[in-house]
Scaffold this active site. Structure first.
Site, PDB file in Angstrom:
ATOM      1  N   THR A   1      -6.298 -46.081 -20.941  1.00 30.60           N
ATOM      2  CA  THR A   1      -6.445 -44.637 -21.137  1.00 30.60           C
ATOM      3  C   THR A   1      -7.295 -44.342 -22.376  1.00 30.60           C
ATOM      4  O   THR A   1      -7.321 -45.150 -23.303  1.00 30.60           O
ATOM      5  CB  THR A   1      -5.022 -44.056 -21.301  1.00 30.60           C
ATOM      6  OG1 THR A   1      -4.361 -44.143 -20.055  1.00 30.60           O
ATOM      7  CG2 THR A   1      -5.015 -42.623 -21.789  1.00 30.60           C
TER       8      THR A   1
ATOM      9  N   ARG B   1       2.345 -39.616  -8.819  1.00 34.09           N
ATOM     10  CA  ARG B   1       2.979 -39.964 -10.102  1.00 34.09           C
ATOM     11  C   ARG B   1       2.155 -39.380 -11.252  1.00 34.09           C
ATOM     12  O   ARG B   1       0.948 -39.484 -11.284  1.00 34.09           O
ATOM     13  CB  ARG B   1       3.048 -41.482 -10.228  1.00 34.09           C
ATOM     14  CG  ARG B   1       3.620 -41.997 -11.550  1.00 34.09           C
ATOM     15  CD  ARG B   1       2.544 -42.426 -12.512  1.00 34.09           C
ATOM     16  NE  ARG B   1       3.064 -43.069 -13.706  1.00 34.09           N
ATOM     17  CZ  ARG B   1       2.328 -43.317 -14.790  1.00 34.09           C
ATOM     18  NH1 ARG B   1       1.058 -42.966 -14.831  1.00 34.09           N
ATOM     19  NH2 ARG B   1       2.872 -43.910 -15.841  1.00 34.09           N
TER      20      ARG B   1
ATOM     21  N   GLY C   1       1.853 -39.522 -15.453  1.00 33.20           N
ATOM     22  CA  GLY C   1       2.296 -40.266 -16.624  1.00 33.20           C
ATOM     23  C   GLY C   1       2.403 -39.369 -17.850  1.00 33.20           C
ATOM     24  O   GLY C   1       2.413 -38.137 -17.756  1.00 33.20           O
ATOM     25  N   ASP C   2       2.475 -40.007 -18.998  1.00 30.07           N
ATOM     26  CA  ASP C   2       2.646 -39.272 -20.260  1.00 30.07           C
ATOM     27  C   ASP C   2       1.384 -38.564 -20.730  1.00 30.07           C
ATOM     28  O   ASP C   2       1.456 -37.547 -21.429  1.00 30.07           O
ATOM     29  CB  ASP C   2       3.045 -40.253 -21.369  1.00 30.07           C
ATOM     30  CG  ASP C   2       1.938 -41.291 -21.593  1.00 30.07           C
ATOM     31  OD1 ASP C   2       1.606 -42.016 -20.631  1.00 30.07           O
ATOM     32  OD2 ASP C   2       1.394 -41.359 -22.707  1.00 30.07           O
TER      33      ASP C   2
ATOM     34  N   THR D   1      -1.498 -44.066 -25.764  1.00 33.28           N
ATOM     35  CA  THR D   1      -1.784 -44.836 -24.564  1.00 33.28           C
ATOM     36  C   THR D   1      -0.680 -45.873 -24.429  1.00 33.28           C
ATOM     37  O   THR D   1      -0.007 -46.198 -25.408  1.00 33.28           O
ATOM     38  CB  THR D   1      -3.167 -45.514 -24.645  1.00 33.28           C
ATOM     39  OG1 THR D   1      -3.369 -46.310 -23.469  1.00 33.28           O
ATOM     40  CG2 THR D   1      -3.319 -46.402 -25.876  1.00 33.28           C
TER      41      THR D   1
ATOM     42  N   GLY E   1       3.611 -45.277 -19.685  1.00 31.19           N
ATOM     43  CA  GLY E   1       3.858 -43.835 -19.733  1.00 31.19           C
ATOM     44  C   GLY E   1       5.300 -43.411 -19.635  1.00 31.19           C
ATOM     45  O   GLY E   1       5.719 -42.458 -20.311  1.00 31.19           O
TER      46      GLY E   1
HETATM   47  N1  ASP Z   1      -0.115 -43.935 -20.464  1.00 34.24           N
HETATM   48  C1  ASP Z   1      -0.856 -44.013 -19.222  1.00 34.24           C
HETATM   49  C2  ASP Z   1       0.073 -43.687 -18.079  1.00 34.24           C
HETATM   50  O1  ASP Z   1       1.202 -44.135 -18.099  1.00 34.24           O
HETATM   51  C3  ASP Z   1      -1.488 -45.323 -18.990  1.00 34.24           C
HETATM   52  C4  ASP Z   1      -2.363 -45.822 -20.110  1.00 34.24           C
HETATM   53  O2  ASP Z   1      -2.187 -45.461 -21.260  1.00 34.24           O
HETATM   54  O3  ASP Z   1      -3.269 -46.600 -19.828  1.00 34.24           O
HETATM   55  O4  ASP Z   1      -0.365 -43.050 -17.142  1.00 34.24           O
END
Ligand code: ASP
Length: 306
Positions: free
Chosen positions: A174, A202, A204-205, A225, A228
């Protein structure tokens, strides 16, 4: 009163292999140049964050925009958030499939909508109504990711990977940025294709306010990152900026946040933090994290090892 501008960005925290390091360093350098040139001309922190993140979305190296990890269905599905710490104006989009630059759609939501967050086709329609072109989802899918998905699904079938694999260290690419402009305002942005082989729908965070991104002139700007689900459960971005507001240094607060993520839920990831007085923090508990910083003194780019 004029302050000194700062741009701090990241391009993922994971077990990045040696042969991916140079591409990450190049991508970080390009993004820093794009964002900082705006800050240098007196541009706003929000403009700089948007520009830096858009460059990394356009770069196939990262898990954002074209080149993102694929869902179980072999599609790209992306989330992004942009937040202005001056007035808390925020724009978020999630599960978008036909936008090359989700961060630009987030900017449109921030600027032009009374709402804060759009998902799926509603987000795409909003972006199109405000002048963004829609692309075909296949324009965002690249062979490297099709192969990666194929391998993940084969490993899953062979019992080598289970449903907790989004917690594995092989896929957290990310992108994100935090900036301080000459007017003393801070901003933050995060953009992602999510985790490899995620279930369609889905979220994520990364695009959730206070989880993977947050900015408030009264505390700090943050982008995360990593895995998540634990980050979301802890609302970790807000947790970290609140520590800065309570008097912690950005570096201590960043490290505390990553320690808390691990001690509370066994999570892993990386964080960048920037306070309105220009102090920064960076921490990760993954094998590597790609990051870059630029201010009036110059720039520094790193792929840190743990
Ligand atoms: N945090 C991101 C998610 O869970 C993934 C990432 O940071 O690469 O969607």
């Amino acid at each position: 009163m004029k302050t000194q501008s700062v741009l701090l960005i990241h391009g993922g925290a994971w077990a990045m292999p040696d042969d991916a390091v140079a591409a990450h360093e190049r991508g970080i350098a390009d993004a820093l140049a794009a964002g900082y040139s705006l800050l240098k001309r007196g541009g706003s922190a929000v403009d700089a964050v948007e520009a830096a993140v858009a460059v990394m979305e356009d770069d196939e190296t990262f898990d954002a925009g074209r080149g993102s990890f694929l869902t179980q269905d072999g599609r790209v599905q992306m989330d992004a958030l942009l937040m202005n710490g001056e007035n808390l104006r925020t724009g978020g989009v999630a599960c978008v499939e036909r936008l090359r630059n989700p961060i630009r759609a987030a900017r449109l939501v921030l600027d032009r909508s009374p709402h804060v967050y759009f998902v799926g086709t509603g987000a795409e329609r909003f972006a199109r109504q405000h002048g963004m072109a829609l692309c075909d989802n296949m324009d965002l899918v690249i062979p490297r990711e099709q192969q990666r998905l194929y391998k993940a699904q084969a490993d899953e079938l062979a019992g080598l990977r289970d449903e907790t694999f989004s917690g594995s260290l092989d896929s957290h690419d990310t992108v994100g940025a935090v900036a301080l402009d000459v007017h003393g305002n801070i901003a933050a942005g995060t953009s992602t294709g999510g985790t490899l082989n995620k279930a369609p729908g889905r979220v994520g965070d990364s695009s959730l306010i206070g989880c993977g991104c947050y900015a408030d002139n009264l505390s700090a700007a943050v982008s995360l990152t990593g895995w998540g689900e634990p980050i979301m459960k802890l609302v970790l971005g807000k947790w970290a900026v609140d520590r800065v507001a309570a008097g912690g240094s950005p570096q201590d607060s960043a490290q505390d946040a990553i320690d808390y993520l691990y001690s509370r839920l066994g999570g892993h990831g990386g964080i960048i933090l920037l306070s309105p007085d220009g102090r920064i923090g960076l921490a990760h508990n993954t094998p590597r994290m790609a990051w870059g910083i630029q201010n009036a003194e110059g720039s520094q780019i790193g792929v840190t090892r743990n």
